[in-house]
Design an enzyme around this catalytic site. Sequence first.
Site, PDB file in Angstrom:
ATOM      1  N   ASP A 135      41.948 -55.344 -25.906  1.00  0.00           N
ATOM      2  CA  ASP A 135      42.807 -55.931 -24.871  1.00  0.00           C
ATOM      3  C   ASP A 135      44.265 -55.510 -25.049  1.00  0.00           C
ATOM      4  O   ASP A 135      45.031 -55.428 -24.082  1.00  0.00           O
ATOM      5  CB  ASP A 135      42.741 -57.463 -24.902  1.00  0.00           C
ATOM      6  CG  ASP A 135      41.349 -58.017 -25.147  1.00  0.00           C
ATOM      7  OD1 ASP A 135      40.564 -57.371 -25.870  1.00  0.00           O
ATOM      8  OD2 ASP A 135      41.058 -59.120 -24.652  1.00  0.00           O
ATOM      9  N   ASP A 148      49.271 -61.136 -26.646  1.00  0.00           N
ATOM     10  CA  ASP A 148      49.181 -61.150 -25.181  1.00  0.00           C
ATOM     11  C   ASP A 148      50.501 -61.505 -24.502  1.00  0.00           C
ATOM     12  O   ASP A 148      50.529 -61.744 -23.280  1.00  0.00           O
ATOM     13  CB  ASP A 148      48.059 -62.081 -24.738  1.00  0.00           C
ATOM     14  CG  ASP A 148      46.694 -61.435 -24.927  1.00  0.00           C
ATOM     15  OD1 ASP A 148      46.611 -60.194 -24.823  1.00  0.00           O
ATOM     16  OD2 ASP A 148      45.714 -62.153 -25.189  1.00  0.00           O
TER      17      ASP A 148
HETATM   18  N1  GLY Z   1      42.456 -60.952 -23.404  1.00  0.00           N
HETATM   19  C1  GLY Z   1      41.396 -61.893 -23.533  1.00  0.00           C
HETATM   20  C2  GLY Z   1      40.351 -61.762 -22.493  1.00  0.00           C
HETATM   21  O1  GLY Z   1      40.223 -60.778 -21.809  1.00  0.00           O
HETATM   22  O2  GLY Z   1      39.591 -62.703 -22.351  1.00  0.00           O
END
Ligand code: GLY
Length: 371
Positions: free
Chosen positions: A151, A94
């Site tokens: 994600d 992320d």
């Molecule tokens: N990327 C983690 C979430 O959407 O919670």
Amino acid sequence: MRNNACEAFDRLLKKYRATAPLAAAEGLLPYRGEGRRWLSSPFDGNSWWTGGFWPGIMWQLYAASKDAFFLEEARRAEALLTDELRRFTKLNHDVGFMYLLSCGADYRLTGREQSRVDCLHAASLLMGRFNPAGFIRAWNEPERVGYAIIDCMMNLSLLFWASAQTGDPRFAGVARIHADTALREFLRPDGSVSHIVEFDPNTGTRLREHAGQGYGLGTAWSRGQAWGLYGFALAHANTGEARYLEAARRVADFFIAHIRPDGLTDCDFLQPPEPARLDNIAGACGACGLLELHRLTGEARYLEAAGALVDGLLDKCCDLSPNTCGALTHCTASYHDDAAGVHCNIVYGDYFLVEALNRMNGTDIGLWSAE
Ligand code: GLY
């Protein structure tokens, strides 16, 4: 479209101008607002994956207002996040969310060279998570070495940006390999997407799907659908490849078919009727994905669906008062695990609401774009 995106954006701007100084005064990076307080992430300090959304909001508001307060607050948050590059161990895939919306936005809007360098540093970390068996590793636990998650489609924008910056095709090449794996292994025949797929880390063979933040195995976590919709649309925008646009259209059809009559978004599109559990972050992020699809295709149905989502949020689940911290209500991090927040304000819901309004107002600043 019933909502007045200009008026709502203006009220959000005033709300954040009134309340963001409270975060600065405490020296924290907000994860959610509650009453007159901003609260930090409950996990991993400033390395938690959501750290970029606060500066992302500040940059969106700065671009619209040119109020130097927002620039200074974005830079304060950016400094907290670049400290985490050196700590390193808690960072994961992320870094796309974290650094594109902080350093990337700073460089895009001001040309600050150190921000460009820090963003390239983040892109190199994301490259370091690539498994040549064909996917980008999501998380750090040794037992999850073969996990990839939907994600990550959003994080690929950082790699497309890095190739455009450096002229080195390796970043975009890795992003394409991961996107093709997601297309093949996550996209289901009905247009929904899986959240977590585990691969053999040595061969890349798909081993199994895991239940993630949605209701259960094989269901359709709504935020994951939004990540897939928007992520594939961005992969098309950043490569021109038709197969990613086709994938985004399929996820969009599934998403649109599950928008509730009131315009709000269930936490999982296949959850049981009770308990009612909403995740308005999915609606805000889904709206951004649909607005990107409208930009790419010109098709009105995507704009109409995005409008229905934003109408639902503004009419029923948005606190625009300048006296309280956080705008979007009924955000839910995960269907079964309440620790990261359930039916409360969460910062990335506000980020995607602000981005959606900027897009509707024709003032989007293109933070996910490679160019
Ligand atoms: N990327 C983690 C979430 O959407 O919670």
